[in-house]
Design a protein around this motif. Sequence first.
Motif, short mmCIF file in Angstrom:
data_model
loop_
_atom_site.label_atom_id
_atom_site.label_comp_id
_atom_site.label_asym_id
_atom_site.label_seq_id
_atom_site.Cartn_x
_atom_site.Cartn_y
_atom_site.Cartn_z
N LEU A 48 0.86 -1.18 0.00
CA LEU A 48 0.00 0.00 0.00
C LEU A 48 0.89 1.22 0.00
CD1 LEU A 48 -2.65 1.58 0.33
CD2 LEU A 48 -2.48 1.20 2.80
N ASN A 49 0.76 2.05 -1.02
CA ASN A 49 1.59 3.24 -1.19
C ASN A 49 0.72 4.48 -0.96
OD1 ASN A 49 3.47 5.16 -1.87
ND2 ASN A 49 3.87 4.39 -3.93
N ILE A 50 0.97 5.19 0.15
CA ILE A 50 0.22 6.39 0.52
C ILE A 50 1.09 7.62 0.32
CG2 ILE A 50 -1.03 7.58 2.37
CD1 ILE A 50 -1.43 4.83 3.71
N TYR A 51 0.56 8.61 -0.37
CA TYR A 51 1.34 9.83 -0.60
C TYR A 51 0.43 11.06 -0.46
CZ TYR A 51 -0.68 9.03 -5.22
OH TYR A 51 -1.56 8.77 -6.25
N GLY A 52 1.04 12.20 -0.18
CA GLY A 52 0.28 13.42 0.03
C GLY A 52 0.39 14.39 -1.13
N ASN A 53 -0.63 15.22 -1.27
CA ASN A 53 -0.64 16.26 -2.29
C ASN A 53 -1.38 17.46 -1.72
OD1 ASN A 53 -0.89 17.92 -4.52
ND2 ASN A 53 -1.80 16.36 -5.86
N THR A 54 -0.64 18.49 -1.35
CA THR A 54 -1.26 19.67 -0.76
C THR A 54 -1.94 20.56 -1.79
OG1 THR A 54 0.82 20.92 -0.93
CG2 THR A 54 0.42 19.72 1.14
N GLY A 55 -1.85 20.15 -3.07
CA GLY A 55 -2.47 20.92 -4.14
C GLY A 55 -1.46 21.41 -5.15
N LYS A 56 -0.17 21.19 -4.87
CA LYS A 56 0.89 21.65 -5.75
C LYS A 56 1.67 20.48 -6.38
CE LYS A 56 1.55 25.98 -3.21
NZ LYS A 56 2.53 26.84 -2.49
N GLY A 57 1.08 19.29 -6.29
CA GLY A 57 1.74 18.14 -6.87
C GLY A 57 2.80 17.52 -5.97
N ASN A 58 2.79 17.94 -4.71
CA ASN A 58 3.75 17.38 -3.74
C ASN A 58 3.19 17.55 -2.33
OD1 ASN A 58 4.74 20.03 -2.54
ND2 ASN A 58 5.29 20.34 -4.69
N ASP A 59 3.89 16.98 -1.35
CA ASP A 59 3.43 17.12 0.04
C ASP A 59 4.24 18.17 0.81
OD1 ASP A 59 5.87 15.96 0.66
OD2 ASP A 59 5.05 14.07 1.38
N GLY A 60 5.00 18.96 0.05
CA GLY A 60 5.87 19.97 0.65
C GLY A 60 7.31 19.51 0.74
N ALA A 61 7.52 18.20 0.66
CA ALA A 61 8.86 17.64 0.72
C ALA A 61 9.10 16.59 -0.35
CB ALA A 61 9.13 17.02 2.10
N VAL A 62 8.02 15.90 -0.75
CA VAL A 62 8.14 14.81 -1.72
C VAL A 62 7.18 15.04 -2.88
CG1 VAL A 62 7.91 12.32 -2.10
CG2 VAL A 62 8.81 13.18 0.08
N ASP A 63 7.71 14.99 -4.09
CA ASP A 63 6.92 15.09 -5.29
C ASP A 63 6.00 13.86 -5.41
OD1 ASP A 63 6.99 16.79 -7.98
OD2 ASP A 63 6.80 14.68 -8.55
N VAL A 64 4.75 14.07 -5.80
CA VAL A 64 3.80 12.96 -5.91
C VAL A 64 4.37 11.84 -6.78
CG1 VAL A 64 1.61 12.29 -6.99
CG2 VAL A 64 1.69 14.25 -5.44
N ASN A 65 4.96 12.21 -7.91
CA ASN A 65 5.48 11.19 -8.82
C ASN A 65 6.73 10.49 -8.28
OD1 ASN A 65 3.47 11.37 -10.71
ND2 ASN A 65 4.57 12.82 -12.02
N SER A 66 7.44 11.13 -7.38
CA SER A 66 8.58 10.45 -6.74
C SER A 66 8.05 9.32 -5.87
CB SER A 66 9.38 11.44 -5.88
OG SER A 66 10.47 10.78 -5.25
N ALA A 67 6.97 9.58 -5.16
CA ALA A 67 6.35 8.54 -4.33
C ALA A 67 5.73 7.46 -5.21
CB ALA A 67 5.29 9.16 -3.42
N ARG A 68 5.06 7.87 -6.27
CA ARG A 68 4.37 6.92 -7.14
C ARG A 68 5.34 6.07 -7.97
NH1 ARG A 68 0.95 8.66 -11.12
NH2 ARG A 68 -0.21 6.71 -10.90
N SER A 69 6.58 6.48 -8.05
CA SER A 69 7.57 5.73 -8.84
C SER A 69 7.86 4.35 -8.24
CB SER A 69 8.88 6.52 -8.98
OG SER A 69 9.53 6.66 -7.73
N TYR A 70 7.39 4.11 -7.01
CA TYR A 70 7.60 2.80 -6.39
C TYR A 70 6.82 1.72 -7.15
CZ TYR A 70 8.71 -0.39 -2.53
OH TYR A 70 9.20 -1.42 -1.78
#
Length: 289
Positions: A224-246
């Motif tokens: 299960l891969n959980i990632y955040g998106n504050t509305g700018k395509g990242n969680d403030g520290a991690v890009d959404v696609n960096s997390a999704r690359s798993y």
Amino acid sequence: MKRNKTIMLTLVIIILLIPLLLFSRRNYQSERATIIPIATPTLFVHGWGSSYHAEENMVSAAQKSGTSNSVIRADVSPDGKVTLIGTIKKNAKNPIIEANFQNNKSVSPYATNQALSLSKSSNYVKDIILALQKKYHFKKINLVGHSMGNLQIAYFLRNNLSNTNLPKLNKQVSIAGHYNGYIGEIGAPKHTVLNQDGSPQKMAASYRGLLTLRKNFPKTAGVLNIYGNTGKGNDGAVDVNSARSYRYLVSKQAGSYQEQEIYGKTGQHSQLHENQKVNQLLINFLWPK
């Protein structure tokens, strides 16, 4: 005459050895008896510069829901010595172990070889599991990571998948994993762009170091891969696609793979381990009723 002396000498040696053999057997049986059989444990691994306190909200949610009734802590010294605080009873329900790394910045952001640095840091995860095996008997384990903890878990898996003496991975939960680098990481892309197959167009060194997972990841493990998106395509520290690359690294091998995005203010990097929705996702995935 010589033959009789030889026979007598042999008998004397056997008589002398019998007590030693019996003692060794009793001692071995005693050691085996002290190893407590337990249900599949779940190890929580915190992020860079953090501690077990970052895991407490998620663990507390599991306890309050009645999902788990046993929690211990594993303090790990910089040289890998593990101190287990608390005891898991034989009949414990879904036991949880909170990792607490004293060297919580073991991977320097300025390391020239991130893959090597992460590989060494992942030994802390192995140290905990080895310490648990000395006291408890279990065949499988769940691994939950936040931020840097995910990279330590991933490199632990990469380095030890062929080690049959270690427990098999049952389920893995990744929360805010920066597999293709975090925002501002030296040598990593500023924004991860994924190809159609899910692979990053530009791979960070830490990501390239994990490519062997594509062939070796456990086929029965759920992810299960959980990632955040504050509305700018990242969680403030991690890009959404960096997390999704798993997904590219493990989805074809894993028994199951799923993703969950946490959108809005509560999707901020550090808020993800303080999030009620994340807590429920964890409980439903790790310990379905």
